[in-house]
Design a protein around this motif. Structure first.
Motif, PDB file in Angstrom:
ATOM      1  N   VAL A 293       0.709  -1.270  -0.076  1.00 53.39           N
ATOM      2  CA  VAL A 293       0.110  -0.059  -0.103  1.00 53.39           C
ATOM      3  C   VAL A 293       0.959   1.371   0.021  1.00 53.39           C
ATOM      4  N   HIS A 294       1.977   1.079   0.799  1.00 50.09           N
ATOM      5  CA  HIS A 294       2.928   2.328   1.024  1.00 50.09           C
ATOM      6  C   HIS A 294       3.995   2.383   0.320  1.00 50.09           C
ATOM      7  N   ALA A 295       3.876   1.343  -0.872  1.00 48.49           N
ATOM      8  CA  ALA A 295       5.511   1.168  -1.565  1.00 48.49           C
ATOM      9  C   ALA A 295       6.084   2.359  -2.049  1.00 48.49           C
ATOM     10  N   ASP A 296       5.302   3.383  -2.797  1.00 46.85           N
ATOM     11  CA  ASP A 296       5.763   4.739  -3.266  1.00 46.85           C
ATOM     12  C   ASP A 296       6.624   5.454  -2.317  1.00 46.85           C
ATOM     13  N   TRP A 297       6.213   5.734  -1.138  1.00 45.63           N
ATOM     14  CA  TRP A 297       6.820   6.515  -0.466  1.00 45.63           C
ATOM     15  C   TRP A 297       7.958   5.940   0.546  1.00 45.63           C
ATOM     16  N   LEU A 298       7.705   4.642   0.388  1.00 46.09           N
ATOM     17  CA  LEU A 298       8.730   3.739   1.264  1.00 46.09           C
ATOM     18  C   LEU A 298      10.016   3.619   0.109  1.00 46.09           C
ATOM     19  N   ALA A 299       9.467   3.746  -1.323  1.00 50.83           N
ATOM     20  CA  ALA A 299      10.903   3.336  -2.268  1.00 50.83           C
ATOM     21  C   ALA A 299      11.510   4.641  -2.539  1.00 50.83           C
ATOM     22  N   ALA A 300      11.201   5.710  -2.178  1.00 47.21           N
ATOM     23  CA  ALA A 300      11.361   7.030  -2.418  1.00 47.21           C
ATOM     24  C   ALA A 300      12.649   7.329  -1.652  1.00 47.21           C
ATOM     25  N   GLY A 301      12.790   6.884  -0.475  1.00 49.58           N
ATOM     26  CA  GLY A 301      14.100   6.831   0.153  1.00 49.58           C
ATOM     27  C   GLY A 301      14.051   8.219   1.013  1.00 49.58           C
ATOM     28  N   ALA A 302      13.398   9.310   0.767  1.00 51.22           N
ATOM     29  CA  ALA A 302      13.182  10.549   1.355  1.00 51.22           C
ATOM     30  C   ALA A 302      12.872  10.152   2.594  1.00 51.22           C
TER      31      ALA A 302
END
Length: 429
Positions: A293-302
């Protein structure tokens, strides 16, 4: 007879008086609620009713969509998300049944963690003692019902998120069989384990709300006599580390149930629990599905403005390979079938919903180790119902210094029967 509008105004004025320190509600719908209350009063004067929820003052967890506004799910990250196009499925059904939706309740960020704290929107104090934790993740839901600022509150339950706050705030909380109530428009944590259910003062209120949300016709809840019922007690790991007061209250409740003619026998499920633990050793299903569900912000690294108690487990689960997740689901399916067979010999299981009562908010903030241990204990008994795809209800136990719940668990799909038995246990206690 007090009108619904008068009851609503009393609650709104209570909330207005503490507006500067409001932690239970994240949003109020005063004008829409007034309109719904007036409509309900007008129907009552005309002798018309939309059913048992007509005029009930209801709150909803901050993860259900309301048309025209962002669904924040207890997070700062979603404050500026795109507004929802339409109400969540259950919100539409509740409105049609005449419920007066007063507002959205606070929750733990992204419905993760069982303590009930929220570093962004504050931690609602327990309804019984505001210095204590509310339990999570439906924290505001448990407090709003316990303190009487809503008759019924709708929460979600992935590992105990309805029954934990119900237990700690001294109210009734019902987790239906997953997928009986639609999840459309509810911000997800785990598509496999999430359930939507009510917290309320009584079993019949829970049953009415559950029926409406499941798209069924709410009928009068006919209690089932306890005489001859078979109740299994899963003594073993689920009974370890129980506070003395909780254990005593549970045994007292069992005694009353036995006097009413029920047959009580130990039924071990420790082997099943151990197998489930082994199947999800590398990552829980909730954490792995939450990581998607949260993959996008988890992958962003920021660095995201997310509570580390939430981002930590999610980011660890995001690193697990797909076979680990698929294998966990496959093993779960086999264990769900095995548990259904195990429970065929009883009408339900009974155990304490939470082995402990609510600790203080301060103690959780001061001692990380104690917080982790407490969280594990709070989730331990309730999560069994989610893991093995069962339905479950928590009822307040009489005679405890601080609130704690008696949990009854039934087989997949036996929701109505469980509610009918719970109504009789409630009457007895």
């Amino acid at each position: 007879m007090q009108s619904i509008r008068d009851r609503l105004e009393n609650i709104l004025s209570r909330l207005a008086n503490r507006a500067a320190d409001e932690k239970v509600y994240t949003k109020l719908y005063a004008e829409a609620a007034r309109a719904a209350a007036d409509a309900s009063d007008a129907r009552a004067r005309a002798g018309v009713t939309l059913g048992p929820l007509d005029g009930s003052i209801l709150s909803i967890k901050d993860l259900f969509d309301v048309a025209g506004e962002a669904t924040t799910a207890g997070s700062l990250m979603l404050r500026n998300a795109a507004p929802a196009m339409r109400d969540a499925a259950i919100v539409g059904r509740l409105r049609q049944a005449g419920a007066v939706i007063i507002g959205k309740t606070n929750m733990t960020e992204f419905a993760f963690t069982a303590i009930g704290d929220n570093m962004h929107y504050g931690t609602p104090g327990n309804a019984f003692d505001a210095s204590r934790i509310p339990g999570g993740s439906s924290s505001g839901a448990g407090v709003s019902v316990g303190e009487g600022t809503s008759d019924i509150s709708i929460g979600s339950d992935t590992g105990g998120s309805i029954r934990i706050p119900a237990s700690l705030n001294g109210v009734v909380g019902f987790k239906p069989t997953a997928r009986r109530v639609p999840l459309i428009g509810a911000f997800p944590l785990s598509g496999t384990l999430d359930s939507v259910g009510p917290l309320a003062r009584t079993v019949s209120q829970c049953a009415a709300a559950d029926a409406v949300m499941a798209g069924e016709v709410p009928n009068e809840l006919a209690a089932i006599p306890l005489a001859g019922l078979r109740i299994g007690i899963p003594r073993g790991v689920l009974f370890g580390d129980i506070e003395g007061g909780v254990a005593a209250a549970f045994e007292h409740c069992l005694g009353r149930i036995e006097q009413a003619g029920a047959h009580i026998a130990d039924l071990s499920i420790d082997d099943m629990i151990a197998e489930f633990r082994a199947a999800t050793k590398r990552g829980s299903i909730a954490a792995m599905e939450g990581a998607e569900v949260h993959a996008d912000w988890l992958a962003a690294g920021a660095p995201a403005p997310v509570d580390p108690h939430v981002s930590g487990p999610l980011s660890r689960a995001a690193l697990l390979p797909a076979p680990v997740y698929i294998r966990a689901l496959r093993r779960r399916a086999a264990l769900v079938a095995a548990m259904d067979e195990r429970l065929a010999s009883v009408d339900l299981l009974a155990l304490p919903a939470t082995p402990v009562t609510a600790p203080t908010i301060a103690s959780m903030a001061e001692d990380a180790e104690l917080r982790d241990r407490t969280e594990g204990l709070l989730l331990r008994n309730t999560q069994v119902a989610n893991q093995f795809d069962l339905c479950a209800i928590s009822l307040p136990m009489p005679g405890t210094a601080l609130p704690a719940g008696l949990m009854m668990v039934a087989r997949n799909g036996h929701d109505h029967r469980l509610l009918r038995i719970a109504a009789e246990v409630e009457r007895l206690l």
